[in-house]
Each structure stands twice: as structure tokens, then as C-alpha cells.
Design a protein around this motif. Structure first.
Motif, mmCIF file in Angstrom:
data_model
loop_
_atom_site.group_PDB
_atom_site.id
_atom_site.type_symbol
_atom_site.label_atom_id
_atom_site.label_comp_id
_atom_site.label_asym_id
_atom_site.label_seq_id
_atom_site.Cartn_x
_atom_site.Cartn_y
_atom_site.Cartn_z
ATOM 1 N N LYS A 15 -2.464 -27.580 35.820
ATOM 2 C CA LYS A 15 -2.720 -28.176 34.516
ATOM 3 C C LYS A 15 -1.406 -28.278 33.732
ATOM 4 C CE LYS A 15 -4.906 -26.849 30.232
ATOM 5 N NZ LYS A 15 -5.671 -25.819 29.565
ATOM 6 N N ILE A 16 -1.217 -29.402 33.034
ATOM 7 C CA ILE A 16 -0.014 -29.621 32.229
ATOM 8 C C ILE A 16 -0.327 -29.308 30.774
ATOM 9 C CG2 ILE A 16 1.658 -31.308 31.404
ATOM 10 C CD1 ILE A 16 1.347 -32.789 34.007
ATOM 11 N N VAL A 17 0.524 -28.465 30.176
ATOM 12 C CA VAL A 17 0.385 -28.115 28.762
ATOM 13 C C VAL A 17 1.589 -28.690 28.033
ATOM 14 C CG1 VAL A 17 0.273 -26.201 27.128
ATOM 15 C CG2 VAL A 17 -0.779 -25.966 29.386
ATOM 16 N N MET A 25 -7.685 -33.988 30.880
ATOM 17 C CA MET A 25 -6.609 -33.060 31.181
ATOM 18 C C MET A 25 -5.749 -33.634 32.313
ATOM 19 S SD MET A 25 -6.750 -29.158 32.577
ATOM 20 C CE MET A 25 -7.638 -29.497 34.056
ATOM 21 N N LYS A 26 -4.446 -33.613 32.107
ATOM 22 C CA LYS A 26 -3.515 -34.108 33.115
ATOM 23 C C LYS A 26 -3.093 -32.973 34.031
ATOM 24 C CE LYS A 26 -0.694 -37.424 32.377
ATOM 25 N NZ LYS A 26 0.442 -38.239 31.975
ATOM 26 N N GLU A 72 1.788 -35.238 25.595
ATOM 27 C CA GLU A 72 0.790 -36.078 26.251
ATOM 28 C C GLU A 72 1.360 -36.865 27.429
ATOM 29 O OE1 GLU A 72 -1.632 -39.890 24.786
ATOM 30 O OE2 GLU A 72 -1.908 -38.134 23.494
ATOM 31 N N ASP A 73 2.657 -37.217 27.351
ATOM 32 C CA ASP A 73 3.243 -38.045 28.406
ATOM 33 C C ASP A 73 3.938 -37.240 29.511
ATOM 34 O OD1 ASP A 73 5.288 -37.182 26.756
ATOM 35 O OD2 ASP A 73 6.371 -39.089 26.795
#
Length: 115
Positions: free
Chosen positions: A10-12, A1-2, A15-16
């Protein structure tokens, strides 16, 4: 998780992605790009002032003015971004794409580089 580079949330999504929102992206970039010292800020402010003065006095791309007129508007001859020498050995001082060259007496030639 990024996680967001700015706030750590958290980033939703893609992917980049690096930030959770436009606000975090702007805040992060503003922090990175701000002038880090008063000295840098003052130099950049004077360069911007010199650029505005030359742009205001040189609307046609090539014109003449006087040292007195430049100084009355707050121009500081100590601040420029580069020097370009002509084929005849004369030097133009530039602030980005706006340049000036001393002529005789109090006069200056103003030019704008075509990009």
C-alpha cells in the motif's frame, strides 16, 4: 487505494506516488532499463568502450590519431551511432558526440560535436 508498482504494498502519501519507497522505485527502474539480451548488452558495452577511447584521445575537441592506436586500445570500427556527411561529401562516424573520419594512410581526424 494505490499499490506500489514494484512490491504491491500500500502507498501512503501523495496521490500521484507510484512507489512505496526509493528502493522500490530504483528496483523497478533498474528492471525496466536493463539490457534485455546479451547481444544488446555487448553492443552497448562496445559503444561505451569506443566512446571512452575517442574521449581519451580527443581531449581538445579536435585532434588526430592513427588506426593502429585506436585498435590497440580496443576500438571496433563496426560500432557507431550515426554518420554525418560534410558539405564536401566526406563522412564522419559518430559515437554520440565523439566523431572520427579517416584521412589518408593510417590517420584519423577526431572531433567532438558542440551541444
Amino acid at each position: 487505494m494505490k499499490t506500489c508498482l514494484e512490491c504491491g504494498d500500500k502507498i501512503v502519501g501523495r496521490e500521484d506516488k507510484k512507489f512505496c519507497s526509493d528502493g522500490c522505485r530504483n528496483a523497478y527502474n533498474n528492471k525496466i532499463n536493463k539490457d534485455s539480451t546479451n547481444f544488446m548488452r555487448n553492443v552497448n558495452n562496445q559503444l561505451r568502450r569506443n566512446y571512452r577511447i575517442l574521449s581519451e584521445l580527443n581531449t581538445e575537441g579536435k585532434s588526430k590519431t592513427t588506426r593502429t592506436r585506436l585498435m590497440a586500445k580496443g576500438f571496433d570500427f563496426d560500432f557507431f551511432t550515426n554518420i554525418q556527411e560534410t558539405k564536401t561529401g566526406k563522412s564522419y562516424h559518430f559515437i554520440y558526440d565523439q566523431g572520427y573520419m579517416p584521412l589518408n594512410n593510417d590517420a584519423f581526424m577526431l572531433v567532438k560535436k558542440n551541444r
